[in-house]
Design a protein around this motif. Structure first.
Motif, PDB file in Angstrom:
ATOM      1  N   UNK A  41      86.053  11.492 102.061  1.00  0.00           N
ATOM      2  CA  UNK A  41      86.403  11.341 103.211  1.00  0.00           C
ATOM      3  C   UNK A  41      86.874  12.574 103.888  1.00  0.00           C
ATOM      4  N   UNK A  42      86.064  13.075 104.981  1.00  0.00           N
ATOM      5  CA  UNK A  42      86.281  14.177 105.658  1.00  0.00           C
ATOM      6  C   UNK A  42      87.827  14.138 106.486  1.00  0.00           C
ATOM      7  N   UNK A  43      88.467  15.225 106.404  1.00  0.00           N
ATOM      8  CA  UNK A  43      89.626  15.330 107.279  1.00  0.00           C
ATOM      9  C   UNK A  43      89.427  14.656 108.615  1.00  0.00           C
ATOM     10  N   UNK A  44      88.189  14.822 109.143  1.00  0.00           N
ATOM     11  CA  UNK A  44      87.946  14.193 110.540  1.00  0.00           C
ATOM     12  C   UNK A  44      87.638  12.964 110.593  1.00  0.00           C
ATOM     13  N   UNK A  45      87.747  12.205 109.484  1.00  0.00           N
ATOM     14  CA  UNK A  45      87.582  10.618 109.194  1.00  0.00           C
ATOM     15  C   UNK A  45      89.013   9.976 108.805  1.00  0.00           C
ATOM     16  N   UNK A  46      89.950   9.913 109.531  1.00  0.00           N
ATOM     17  CA  UNK A  46      91.473   9.603 108.970  1.00  0.00           C
ATOM     18  C   UNK A  46      91.528   8.124 108.628  1.00  0.00           C
ATOM     19  N   UNK A  47      90.633   7.290 109.404  1.00  0.00           N
ATOM     20  CA  UNK A  47      90.583   5.779 109.095  1.00  0.00           C
ATOM     21  C   UNK A  47      89.963   5.316 107.877  1.00  0.00           C
ATOM     22  N   UNK A  48      88.906   6.327 107.325  1.00  0.00           N
ATOM     23  CA  UNK A  48      88.468   6.063 105.912  1.00  0.00           C
ATOM     24  C   UNK A  48      87.900   4.597 105.763  1.00  0.00           C
ATOM     25  N   UNK A  49      87.400   4.269 107.032  1.00  0.00           N
ATOM     26  CA  UNK A  49      86.862   3.081 106.701  1.00  0.00           C
ATOM     27  C   UNK A  49      85.352   3.025 105.971  1.00  0.00           C
ATOM     28  N   UNK A  50      84.534   4.078 106.200  1.00  0.00           N
ATOM     29  CA  UNK A  50      83.327   4.559 105.526  1.00  0.00           C
ATOM     30  C   UNK A  50      83.452   5.644 105.040  1.00  0.00           C
ATOM     31  N   UNK A  51      83.146   5.993 103.721  1.00  0.00           N
ATOM     32  CA  UNK A  51      83.024   7.420 103.209  1.00  0.00           C
ATOM     33  C   UNK A  51      82.137   8.281 104.048  1.00  0.00           C
ATOM     34  N   UNK A  52      82.459   9.620 103.767  1.00  0.00           N
ATOM     35  CA  UNK A  52      81.261  10.352 104.396  1.00  0.00           C
ATOM     36  C   UNK A  52      80.186  11.029 103.365  1.00  0.00           C
ATOM     37  N   UNK A  53      80.918  11.081 102.247  1.00  0.00           N
ATOM     38  CA  UNK A  53      79.974  11.277 100.908  1.00  0.00           C
ATOM     39  C   UNK A  53      80.415  10.324  99.928  1.00  0.00           C
ATOM     40  N   UNK A  54      79.639  10.360  98.717  1.00  0.00           N
ATOM     41  CA  UNK A  54      79.573   9.563  97.595  1.00  0.00           C
ATOM     42  C   UNK A  54      79.107  10.449  96.587  1.00  0.00           C
TER      43      UNK A  54
END
Length: 123
Positions: A41-54
């Motif tokens: 999860x990127x820092x710009x995705x604080x809710x972490x509902x969906x991952x940015x990378x896997x």
């Protein structure tokens, strides 16, 4: 329970632990896994509902694939290079393929985190 590994953008001395310097967070998708699966999860995705990378990998096979989010779009792959030197001398070499427009340092950081996680479980 998820394993969470914050990865911060270090200052020039490499000592920053400030929340403002956070680049991304890595979490295991579950604690018990035959193959390692990490969500990034990127820092710009604080809710972490969906991952940015896997990241999905098999440390026994010494391989991993890095995907864009929850898609099947491959950003990078790593696998152990099998050759005479690795078989007879026990010197492991790896091949890493990084696709266009992907930051090499980010891929190396994820592979290093994966290696660290797997070495913790080896000990």
């Amino acid at each position: 329970m998820l394993l969470e590994i914050p990865f911060a953008l270090f200052d020039t001395r490499g000592e920053s632990t400030e929340e403002k310097d956070l680049m991304f967070t890595v979490k295991r998708s579950s604690m018990i896994q035959l193959k390692t699966k990490l969500h990034v999860f990127l820092a710009t995705n604080p809710k972490e509902n969906v991952c940015d990378f896997k990241v999905e990998g098999s440390w026994l096979e010494r391989s991993c694939i890095i995907y864009s989010g929850e898609s099947n779009t491959i950003l990078a792959q790593m696998h152990k290079k099998h050759n005479v030197e690795s078989v007879f001398l026990g010197k492991d070499k790896f091949m890493v393929t990084v696709y266009p427009n992907v930051v090499y340092a980010f891929v190396v950081a994820l592979i290093a985190i994966l290696d660290g996680i797997n070495h913790d479980y080896d000990e």
